[in-house]
Write a protein that holds these residues in place. Sequence first.
Motif, PDB file in Angstrom:
ATOM      1  N   PHE A 120       3.965   0.640  -1.680  1.00 13.27           N
ATOM      2  CA  PHE A 120       3.143   0.636  -2.890  1.00 13.27           C
ATOM      3  C   PHE A 120       3.995   0.243  -4.084  1.00 13.27           C
ATOM      4  N   ASP A 126      -4.063  -2.700   4.737  1.00 14.46           N
ATOM      5  CA  ASP A 126      -4.627  -2.187   3.489  1.00 14.46           C
ATOM      6  C   ASP A 126      -3.782  -2.613   2.289  1.00 14.46           C
ATOM      7  N   ASN A 140       0.843  -1.182   0.000  1.00 14.08           N
ATOM      8  CA  ASN A 140       0.000   0.000   0.000  1.00 14.08           C
ATOM      9  C   ASN A 140       0.881   1.236   0.000  1.00 14.08           C
ATOM     10  N   THR A 141       0.261   2.395  -0.089  1.00 16.66           N
ATOM     11  CA  THR A 141       1.033   3.631  -0.231  1.00 16.66           C
ATOM     12  C   THR A 141       1.840   3.970   1.017  1.00 16.66           C
ATOM     13  N   THR A 142       1.536   3.340   2.142  1.00 15.20           N
ATOM     14  CA  THR A 142       2.282   3.603   3.375  1.00 15.20           C
ATOM     15  C   THR A 142       3.456   2.648   3.547  1.00 15.20           C
ATOM     16  N   THR A 143       3.256   1.378   3.220  1.00 15.57           N
ATOM     17  CA  THR A 143       4.277   0.367   3.535  1.00 15.57           C
ATOM     18  C   THR A 143       4.938  -0.261   2.321  1.00 15.57           C
ATOM     19  N   ASP A 158      -3.344  -1.401  -1.778  1.00 15.30           N
ATOM     20  CA  ASP A 158      -3.704  -0.434  -2.807  1.00 15.30           C
ATOM     21  C   ASP A 158      -3.393  -1.014  -4.180  1.00 15.30           C
TER      22      ASP A 158
END
Length: 88
Positions: free
Chosen positions: A37, A61, A32-35, A63
């Motif tokens: 992407f 999450d 995801n965009t935090t961990t 993405d």
Amino acid sequence: YGSAQDNVIVSGWGDDTVDGAGGSDTFRITGNTTTGFQGYDTYADTGTAGTDKIVALGTGDVDIGFKGNFGATGGIEVIDASGATGNV
């Protein structure tokens, strides 16, 4: 890229173009965009047989980054989010 067989396709980091070709193909997506992407990918399936799906997998999450025109005419019939524990 896939073959006439059923393939599991995992794209790499960055923006990729992935095509399952024939068979029932599975495109695996994690991150995801935090961990972590993985990028915006162009998905296609030029084969005419089988059911092709994008599967979101992971804890938390996931993405999915789509690039280009994405829709039923691209050959992907299913998006499965059941393998992710967070939002997809």
